[in-house]
Design a protein around this motif. Structure first.
Motif: not given
Ligand code: SF4
Ligand code: SF4
Length: 426
Positions: A380-383, A409-416
């Protein structure tokens, strides 16, 4: 094959440590994302690297060490992602991953495996034909109201093999439903096995239970052949990698082509049968599932050439399967993503054959959930470093583990999943 068949091969390890990294001089773009092996990156002690595990295997084989809790930890704190195998192929050409699998198989034969966390999964496959301890009768629940052909009763050209996780996991059943909906709209003549579908037995293979793997591989191949289908399509990268790379090894003729849904979608889009029309203005990055990428290329037998190195007879072990991995499924998912109007694909630093694992494979998600989450968090960090707002992938294990890391980690990154994106735009 057995671990003993690799004894001479193992002697060739030069301890160069290349298996810890993606190729530094040609591929890596930064030190931050130059490490390729989750196990050594997390535990930072040589035994946890591919080469270190190999030295451990040789020492065990030659009776210089014995089983211990620490040894089992070294063997199983490994996602069997195969990065070490690819990095070694660029230099010393060791069959690192095959040796890791044979080491796990030896642990089984010697009665040291399965680990307590893996035992219920093996029992579940034997008792319920799935890894989730769910009744067989519920296997087709995801397809309710979709009016999908039951291939046991009606002939079809294509079998859609759903896999245990998309069939049973309530959070992921949507992917199976989306896939079936897209195939129907594209006019593909397909059917499902429903409650007669069996586990592909990928977890049995990866943790070293060879006998169980072989039994399920043979039963599945027989079923697919009897159906007379031209293609078996999976949306699970785990099933796909196993069908493509490991099923051919059980020695049964396979009279069908195996395709991952991203390959079929790519074909259907290029033939104009699936038309991504709606605009989706979004910057995304793509995570290569190991089983769809480097682990899906069928192995080839080695030539067994003998080489003399400084007076020592060092040999490439004869007839061992050589696992390559540079020709996995890398471009079709990217082409599918880029066919969507408005989407911009930005790449991470570790991609394709040198992609960083999601952390769920090799029994790690069940055996060492903290390690699985740590590995996913790294991805996720890399993304995030690409600036993309969404991460796209095509495997239930990646979707589940990356999703868990985003949540934790309560990230805002969306996942599809790719199918979810395609269904939004057709
Ligand atoms: S396994 Fe291969 S890459 Fe790793 S240390 Fe040994 S020779 Fe080098
Ligand atoms: S398979 Fe993956 S996690 Fe295991 S040693 Fe090799 S690179 Fe590391």
């Amino acid at each position: 094959m057995a671990l003993l068949d690799y004894q001479k091969d193992m002697l060739r390890c030069t301890r160069c440590s290349c298996c810890k990294f993606i190729p530094i001089s040609s591929i890596a773009k930064s030190w931050r994302f130059a490490y390729g092996c989750p196990s050594i990156t997390r535990y930072n002690f040589h035994s946890y690297s591919g080469g270190g595990k190999l030295i451990t295997a040789l020492s065990l084989l030659e009776g210089r060490i014995d089983y211990s809790d620490q040894l089992m930890d070294i063997v199983y704190r490994c996602t069997t992602c195969g990065l070490c195998n690819l990095s070694c192929q660029t230099g010393t050409h060791m069959e690192v991953l095959e040796i890791l699998f044979e080491l796990r198989a030896k642990c089984f034969e010697d009665g040291k495996a399965p680990l307590p966390a893996h035992k219920p999964i093996m029992e579940s496959i034997k008792s319920y034909d799935n890894v989730w301890m769910q009744p067989r009768a519920k296997r087709d629940a995801w397809a309710k109201d979709l009016d999908v052909k039951d291939i046991n009763k009606e002939k079809a050209d294509v079998l859609y093999f759903v896999g245990c996780t998309y069939a049973y996991n309530p959070k992921l059943q949507k992917v199976a439903r989306d896939t079936a909906t897209i195939l129907k709209r594209a006019g593909v003549d397909f059917g499902i096995l429903g409650n007669k579908e069996l586990c592909c037995a990928s977890p049995a293979f990866t943790i070293g239970f060879k006998k169980l793997f072989k039994e399920y591989a043979e039963r599945n191949i027989e079923t697919f052949n009897k159906l007379g289908v031209s293609k078996v399509v999976t949306s699970c990268a785990g099933c796909y990698g196993l069908f493509k790379a490991k099923y051919p090894r059980v020695g049964k003729e396979m009279n069908f082509e195996v395709l991952h849904i991203t390959e079929l979608l790519d074909q259907l889009i290029k033939e104009g049968k699936v038309k991504p029309a709606k605009e989706l203005p979004m910057q995304v990055t793509y995570h290569d599932p190991c089983h769809l990428g480097r682990l899906s290329e069928p192995s080839v037998p080695s030539e067994g050439k003998e080489t003399i190195v400084e007076g020592t007879n060092i040999q490439f072990a004869k007839d061992i399967p050589k696992v390559l991995g540079f020709n996995g499924v890398f471009d079709p998912p990217r082409d599918v993503i880029q066919s969507i109007p408005g989407i911009e694909l930005v790449e991470m630093e570790r991609v394709k054959e040198f992609g960083w694992c999601c952390g769920a494979g090799g029994g790690v998600k069940s055996g060492y959930p903290d390690f699985a989450l740590w590995t996913a968090s790294e991805r996720i960090e890399e993304a995030k470093s690409t600036g993309a707002e969404a991460l796209v992938t095509a495997c239930p294990w990646c979707e589940s583990n990356l999703g868990d890391a985003i949540e934790k980690n309560q990230e805002r990154m969306k996942l599809y999943s790719i199918t979810e994106l395609i269904l939004q735009v057709i």
